[in-house]
Design an enzyme around this catalytic site. Sequence first.
Site, mmCIF file in Angstrom:
data_model
loop_
_atom_site.group_PDB
_atom_site.id
_atom_site.type_symbol
_atom_site.label_atom_id
_atom_site.label_comp_id
_atom_site.label_asym_id
_atom_site.label_seq_id
_atom_site.Cartn_x
_atom_site.Cartn_y
_atom_site.Cartn_z
ATOM 1 N N SER A 136 30.241 42.809 40.174
ATOM 2 C CA SER A 136 29.858 41.161 39.628
ATOM 3 C C SER A 136 31.144 40.510 39.026
ATOM 4 O O SER A 136 32.139 40.740 39.292
ATOM 5 C CB SER A 136 28.538 41.365 38.804
ATOM 6 N N TYR A 150 30.473 29.639 40.170
ATOM 7 C CA TYR A 150 31.030 30.919 40.009
ATOM 8 C C TYR A 150 29.940 31.751 39.152
ATOM 9 O O TYR A 150 29.597 32.704 39.368
ATOM 10 C CB TYR A 150 32.585 30.930 39.521
ATOM 11 N N LYS A 154 27.387 34.996 39.989
ATOM 12 C CA LYS A 154 27.476 36.300 39.527
ATOM 13 C C LYS A 154 26.533 36.487 38.777
ATOM 14 O O LYS A 154 26.132 37.624 38.580
ATOM 15 C CB LYS A 154 28.853 36.104 38.664
#
Length: 262
Positions: A136, A150, A154
Amino acid sequence: MAIHPDLHGKTAMVTGGGRGIGKAISFALARSGVKVALAEVDEAVGRQVEKELVSQGYEARFIETDVTSSSSIRNAVEETITIFGNLDIAVNNAGLDETEWGRVMDTNLSSVAYCLKGELQQMITQGRGGSIINISSSGALKTKPTMPAYCASKHGVAALTTTAAKENGHNQIRVNAVAPGMTKTVMLTDALTKIGASEDVLAKQSSLLGRCARPEEVAESVLWLASDSSSYVTGVIIPVDAGISIQKLAGFNGLQTPKSGT
């Protein structure tokens, strides 16, 4: 000196195993006796790392893999079984940092879902348990206002990790994630060049240790999760970020050393 557990007889599939953190993970696993399937989209890179590993006496094979394709992932798992006979460890590492929402989600999040599906099916069929480690990011533990896609992707990886752990514990399959902070890779260098930022300055601002991580330091955490040393650990997201993730908590601004007599 790094300590490498004895994992002889086990097989791992590492997505994005040809460069950066993925390459470091591939070598760390190989040094512990693991047979490594390099699930890499770049053939030249994948074959080069395969050559490097084999030349050092390790068992490794490049398998061309597009992690944004569920059929490609399925084929990679099947080819891993054909070559090595079993799948015990899976490291879902491939990803990128871009600004385009769809592409980021496909590469950072959907790819992990596709990988988990194929890997879990194989491990359940084998009936011998296993360890899956998702890569991650510290972006899963805090927010970055200029990187919504982004961070969302994650955070999604973290949710997939905990959900898969809950659903597969009875199969003795452990699912965890490592959340690296700023790591000295080509991807980081390219990203900083694009925005005209200094690696040293950013590292000193965001890391309690004042530097970026080496890929090998992230790989050591993955190796621990792959080994029996972490046999009672599942469903966790481990920060490997020199404190980046805690700096946003409770207004943390660093600890001051008390003066004498206070």
